[in-house]
Scaffold this motif. Structure first.
Motif, PDB file in Angstrom:
ATOM      1  N   PRO A   1       7.302 -88.577  26.817  1.00 39.81           N
ATOM      2  CA  PRO A   1       7.963 -89.693  26.100  1.00 39.81           C
ATOM      3  C   PRO A   1       8.923 -90.273  26.935  1.00 39.81           C
ATOM      4  O   PRO A   1       8.905 -91.589  26.861  1.00 39.81           O
ATOM      5  N   ALA A   2       9.897 -89.610  27.715  1.00 38.13           N
ATOM      6  CA  ALA A   2      10.792 -90.418  28.642  1.00 38.13           C
ATOM      7  C   ALA A   2      10.128 -91.121  29.736  1.00 38.13           C
ATOM      8  O   ALA A   2      10.618 -92.281  30.136  1.00 38.13           O
TER       9      ALA A   2
ATOM     10  N   ALA B   1       8.649 -96.542  31.724  1.00 40.98           N
ATOM     11  CA  ALA B   1       7.561 -97.408  32.250  1.00 40.98           C
ATOM     12  C   ALA B   1       7.366 -98.683  31.260  1.00 40.98           C
ATOM     13  O   ALA B   1       7.453 -99.741  31.845  1.00 40.98           O
ATOM     14  N   ARG B   2       7.784 -98.469  30.076  1.00 45.42           N
ATOM     15  CA  ARG B   2       7.602 -99.520  29.200  1.00 45.42           C
ATOM     16  C   ARG B   2       8.940-100.565  29.570  1.00 45.42           C
ATOM     17  O   ARG B   2       8.500-101.684  29.101  1.00 45.42           O
TER      18      ARG B   2
ATOM     19  N   GLU C   1      10.798-105.502  31.828  1.00 46.75           N
ATOM     20  CA  GLU C   1      11.942-106.470  32.561  1.00 46.75           C
ATOM     21  C   GLU C   1      10.931-107.231  33.717  1.00 46.75           C
ATOM     22  O   GLU C   1      11.304-108.462  33.998  1.00 46.75           O
ATOM     23  N   VAL C   2       9.735-106.707  34.115  1.00 42.24           N
ATOM     24  CA  VAL C   2       9.009-107.619  35.091  1.00 42.24           C
ATOM     25  C   VAL C   2       8.507-108.778  34.263  1.00 42.24           C
ATOM     26  O   VAL C   2       8.411-109.935  34.851  1.00 42.24           O
TER      27      VAL C   2
END
Length: 450
Positions: A264-265, A270-271, A276-277
């Motif tokens: 989950p971390a 990654a999400r 941000e991208v």
């Protein structure tokens, strides 16, 4: 005892020996009467001869007799308890040698009965055997008795969980002979987990001849016929050892920790990085003619010499909608240029794009392409400002973005300096001959304020 008749000849003694029985390991005695039938005083030397000689003695070994007198000597028999002394009748002879008339030597004989004794020497090897379901042992047997015997085996185990097999099942041994038999031990159910199971068992050796003799006699002799059993163990080891259970538990704990905590971390990080991208980035200047800022489609290309291709003039962005064309945005135009640098291995080459006279180039985006996977170093500079130095082998495509444009004044250059260490291998699968890097620079090209 009635002495036998004297032998013929002058000085021949009268002799007689009673028969006797003896048990190996014990002693027995018999006697011999020597009579002087001559007319002179005679001395006699007595010596045991024959198979009994190694373990028989005569006391006294020399006697002297007057004419017509006699003397009885004792013959002591002490056969050893050995397989070499076979059971049965053995002849006993005593040589009587007269001193004065040696030609009258005589050898009286009798029979010594050697009684039977039974003795076995047994051994099981190894005493302990480990295995999942079966174990193999060797039983060594030696007949230490003085009579042939037939040996059989009888296993014994308290819970009867074990199954036994002997190959061969019995042995026929002569006195002093040795032989071996193989014992196979098997258990029906395996031990899957936990501690090893220990199964003790015993093997009784049965002497057929000794038992038959014991049954025939009224009183048995346990010290002779009863032997202690052979003791051994079969250690049944588990199919899956303890360390495997510990390893499986550790792997299960790691999997639970991964799915419950780490995964989950990682997904959350990654999400967040993806958000941000793809977050919208403001573009300097306002929209014009209904167009959003930064929507121009000009894509001029440089050849490493500072010239744009596809524009309306050398180094000047095009204002058309074709390649290198620009849109308008406030007081400037959206523009982009490409610097293409090709260099051989071990060499350094620089590609530039000069900002046109009377213009200011506000750079907001750069994209670096290393599509061959070359190895080396690339340095990007805006005028006299070094923007970044990156190792080529660490990326294939890399992009940088700025919310606040980096302004490059007129006549200054965007520079891509490439040092080629080793050309890479493109998608064709064949190593390239040169390093080949492409730098695309985008931003707002505006007039210098007067």
């Amino acid at each position: 005892m009635t002495p036998s008749a004297a032998s013929s000849g002058p000085g021949a003694p009268g002799l007689d020996i009673p028969a006797v029985s003896v048990t190996p390991g014990g002693t027995a005695t018999t006697s011999l009467t020597v009579r002087n039938d001559s007319d002179i005083v005679e001395a006699y030397t007595l010596e045991v001869v024959g198979d009994c000689a190694p373990w028989a003695t005569v006391e006294p070994a020399r006697i002297s007799l007057y004419p017509g007198t006699s003397e009885t000597v004792t013959i002591t028999l002490a056969p050893p308890r050995s397989p070499e002394v076979r059971a049965g009748d053995v002849p006993l002879g005593v040589r009587v040698l007269p001193a004065e008339h040696p030609e009258s030597v005589t050898v009286p004989e009798t029979t010594v009965h050697i009684e039977e004794f039974h003795e076995l020497r047994t051994e099981i090897l190894p005493r302990r055997r480990r295995g999942w379901l079966r174990g193999r042992y060797r039983l060594a047997v030696r007949n230490e008795g003085n009579t042939p015997t037939r040996i059989s085996f009888r296993p014994e185990q308290a819970g009867e969980e074990l199954r036994f097999g002997f190959v061969p099942a019995d042995l026929q041994l002569e006195p002093g002979e040795s032989a071996e038999t193989r014992l196979r031990v098997r258990i029906g159910k395996p031990v899957w987990f936990g501690k090893p199971a220990v199964w003790p068992f015993t093997v009784h050796t049965t002497d057929g001849a000794a038992e038959a003799q014991a049954e025939a006699e009224a009183s048995a002799r346990p010290a002779t016929y009863v032997r202690p059993p052979l003791e051994a163990e079969f250690v049944q080891i588990p199919i899956f050892p303890k360390w495997l259970l510990a390893l499986l538990a550790a792997i299960l704990a790691l999997l639970l920790a991964w799915f419950a905590l780490v995964r989950p971390a990682v997904r959350s990080a990654a999400r967040q990085a993806a958000d941000e991208v793809v977050q919208p980035r403001p573009t300097p200047g306002g929209g014009k003619n209904g167009q959003s800022p930064g929507t121009g489609n000009g894509t001029g290309t440089g050849d490493g010499t500072g010239k744009e291709q596809g524009g309306s003039g050398p180094g000047v962005p095009s204002t058309s909608g074709g390649p290198g064309g620009t849109g308008t945005s406030g007081g400037g135009e959206q523009s982009s240029t490409t610097i293409d640098v090709q260099t051989s291995g071990g060499q350094t080459k620089t590609g530039t794009y000069p900002v046109p006279q009377g213009k200011v180039f506000g750079v907001t985006d750069i994209v670096v392409a290393n599509f061959q996977g070359d190895e080396g170093v690339m340095t990007i500079s805006f005028g006299d400002r070094k923007i970044t130095t990156i190792a080529l082998e660490t990326f294939r495509n890399q992009d940088y973005h700025w919310v606040t444009p980096i302004e490059i004044p007129a006549n200054a250059t965007v520079t891509a300096n490439v040092t080629c260490a080793k050309p890479g291998t493109p998608a064709t699968g064949r190593q390239a001959q040169q390093c080949h890097e492409v730098l695309n620079v985008s931003g707002v090209l505006a007039n210098v304020a007067q």
